[in-house]
Design a protein around this motif. Structure first.
Motif, short mmCIF file in Angstrom:
data_model
loop_
_atom_site.label_atom_id
_atom_site.label_comp_id
_atom_site.label_asym_id
_atom_site.label_seq_id
_atom_site.Cartn_x
_atom_site.Cartn_y
_atom_site.Cartn_z
N ARG A 174 -27.68 90.37 23.30
CA ARG A 174 -28.03 90.19 24.70
C ARG A 174 -29.54 90.32 24.85
N PRO A 175 -30.19 89.33 25.44
CA PRO A 175 -31.65 89.35 25.55
C PRO A 175 -32.15 90.64 26.22
N GLY A 176 -33.13 91.26 25.59
CA GLY A 176 -33.73 92.46 26.16
C GLY A 176 -32.95 93.73 25.93
N GLU A 177 -31.81 93.67 25.27
CA GLU A 177 -30.99 94.86 25.03
C GLU A 177 -30.97 95.20 23.54
N PRO A 178 -30.73 96.48 23.20
CA PRO A 178 -30.62 96.85 21.79
C PRO A 178 -29.44 96.14 21.12
N LEU A 179 -29.53 96.00 19.81
CA LEU A 179 -28.46 95.39 19.04
C LEU A 179 -27.21 96.26 19.13
N ARG A 180 -26.08 95.65 19.48
CA ARG A 180 -24.84 96.40 19.61
C ARG A 180 -24.21 96.58 18.23
N LEU A 181 -23.98 97.83 17.84
CA LEU A 181 -23.47 98.15 16.51
C LEU A 181 -22.07 98.75 16.58
N ALA A 182 -21.24 98.35 15.63
CA ALA A 182 -20.00 99.06 15.34
C ALA A 182 -20.26 99.86 14.07
N SER A 183 -19.88 101.11 14.06
CA SER A 183 -20.18 101.96 12.91
C SER A 183 -18.94 102.73 12.48
N TYR A 184 -19.07 103.34 11.30
CA TYR A 184 -17.95 104.04 10.70
C TYR A 184 -17.93 105.50 11.11
N LEU A 185 -16.83 106.14 10.77
CA LEU A 185 -16.69 107.55 11.07
C LEU A 185 -17.75 108.36 10.33
N THR A 186 -17.93 109.58 10.73
CA THR A 186 -19.05 110.40 10.29
C THR A 186 -19.21 110.47 8.78
N ARG A 187 -18.11 110.53 8.02
CA ARG A 187 -18.21 110.75 6.58
C ARG A 187 -18.63 109.53 5.79
N CYS A 188 -18.68 108.37 6.40
CA CYS A 188 -19.02 107.16 5.65
C CYS A 188 -20.50 107.18 5.27
N ALA A 189 -20.78 106.88 4.00
CA ALA A 189 -22.15 106.95 3.49
C ALA A 189 -22.96 105.70 3.81
N VAL A 190 -22.36 104.67 4.43
CA VAL A 190 -23.08 103.43 4.71
C VAL A 190 -23.80 103.50 6.05
N ARG A 191 -23.21 104.21 7.00
CA ARG A 191 -23.69 104.15 8.37
C ARG A 191 -25.14 104.58 8.52
N ASP A 192 -25.48 105.77 8.07
CA ASP A 192 -26.83 106.30 8.29
C ASP A 192 -27.89 105.49 7.56
N PRO A 193 -27.69 105.12 6.27
CA PRO A 193 -28.70 104.28 5.62
C PRO A 193 -28.92 102.95 6.33
N ALA A 194 -27.84 102.33 6.82
CA ALA A 194 -27.98 101.06 7.52
C ALA A 194 -28.77 101.25 8.81
N ASN A 195 -28.51 102.34 9.52
CA ASN A 195 -29.25 102.61 10.74
C ASN A 195 -30.73 102.86 10.45
N ARG A 196 -31.00 103.54 9.33
CA ARG A 196 -32.40 103.79 8.97
C ARG A 196 -33.13 102.49 8.63
N LEU A 197 -32.41 101.54 8.03
CA LEU A 197 -33.01 100.25 7.75
C LEU A 197 -33.43 99.54 9.04
N LEU A 198 -32.58 99.63 10.05
CA LEU A 198 -32.92 99.03 11.34
C LEU A 198 -34.12 99.72 11.96
N ASP A 199 -34.14 101.06 11.89
CA ASP A 199 -35.27 101.81 12.44
C ASP A 199 -36.57 101.43 11.74
N ALA A 200 -36.52 101.34 10.40
CA ALA A 200 -37.72 101.00 9.64
C ALA A 200 -38.22 99.60 9.97
N ALA A 201 -37.29 98.70 10.33
CA ALA A 201 -37.66 97.34 10.68
C ALA A 201 -38.06 97.21 12.15
N GLY A 202 -37.99 98.32 12.89
CA GLY A 202 -38.36 98.29 14.31
C GLY A 202 -37.37 97.55 15.19
N ILE A 203 -36.10 97.55 14.78
CA ILE A 203 -35.06 96.85 15.55
C ILE A 203 -34.28 97.87 16.36
#
Length: 284
Positions: A174-203
């Protein structure tokens, strides 16, 4: 009439499935030289070259591709005949599979294990990786299948786990809005690294859905969001929108098999697990 040597056929099948003389020798408790002799004897018996070997790779020849399914059938029939003659008792094998890895390889895996040993009683548990590893360390599993980011110890690599940013084909930010994410439950090791990649890219992003792997897949198919998702589990309804949206690439992990058992029958079972994953990937 030509007859086949069981050990030679086993050597061929193991090399073909592992694509490596070195790994095959380790699994069979032999040497590369001994396996080469057995393979050459089998090829001479059949009058057909079965494997093409270079310093960098081992691959099946055309004749090897034709012979491999029949060779597997030959070994299964041999094991079944021995089991019938020796009246072998049933054997229990306990396997844990991390819930985020339970995918299309599993039916192939189960069929291969049952064909290998008709007396085998399979106990398969699906749970999150920390629970499986704790039970494995307590001796409750003969083997577990996890991902390399689930634990620091190294296991036998069954194959790569590639990721992409998946969503429904018609998903659009949606123009002007943050990217809408579906994420995994707390114990999943993919969620946080993927979010950090977005943060590092300024998204900028916002979480709009949280669930297990199947629930996330459903949310993606419904067009609710985008998610860092395994390529292996993506259905036809999902597409990798990462390149189109300029999202950062997600590093691959490895699917690993962990087992400390070394008796011959268990090693044969573990080889069947490795082969099932490899076969499914080649077919895919």
């Amino acid at each position: 009439m030509k007859s086949l040597d069981v050990d030679a056929v086993q050597a061929f099948v193991t090399i073909a499935e592992l694509r490596s003389f070195t790994r095959a020798a380790e699994v069979l408790g032999s040497t590369q030289g001994a396996l080469s002799v057995k393979l050459k004897r089998l090829e001479n018996r059949l009058g057909e070259r079965l494997l093409e070997r270079t310093p960098r790779q081992v691959r099946l020849s055309v004749g090897g591709e034709r012979f491999l399914p029949r060779a597997r059938d030959f070994l299964v029939a041999h094991e079944q005949a021995l089991a019938a003659l020796n009246d072998q008792p049933s054997r229990r094998f306990t396997l844990g599979i991390a819930i985020h890895l339970f995918g299309p390889e599993v039916p192939t895996l189960l069929a291969r294990l049952k064909a290998l040993d008709p007396c085998l009683i399979l106990e398969v548990s699906v749970d999150d990786a920390p629970a499986l590893l704790g039970a494995y360390d307590r001796g409750e599993f003969d083997a577990v299948i996890i991902r390399s980011d689930d634990d620091s110890r190294q296991g036998e690599v069954l194959g790569p786990e590639h990721f992409g940013w998946y969503a429904a084909a018609d998903f659009a930010p949606r123009p002007g809005e943050p990217l809408r994410l579906a994420s995994y439950l707390t114990r999943c090791a993919v969620r946080d690294p993927a979010n950090r990649l977005l943060d590092a890219a300024g998204i900028p992003w916002t979480s709009v859905f949280v669930g297990g792997t199947s629930a996330v897949a459903a949310a993606l198919a419904a067009g609710l969001a985008v998610a860092a998702f395994p390529r292996r589990l993506a259905t036809a309804a999902l597409v990798d929108v990462g390149p189109a949206l300029g999202l950062p690439a997600i590093p691959s992990q490895a699917i690993e098999l962990h087992s400390s058992l070394t008796d011959p029958r268990t090693r044969a079972t573990l080889r069947a697990i490795t082969a099932a994953f490899g076969e499914h990937r080649r077919q895919g």
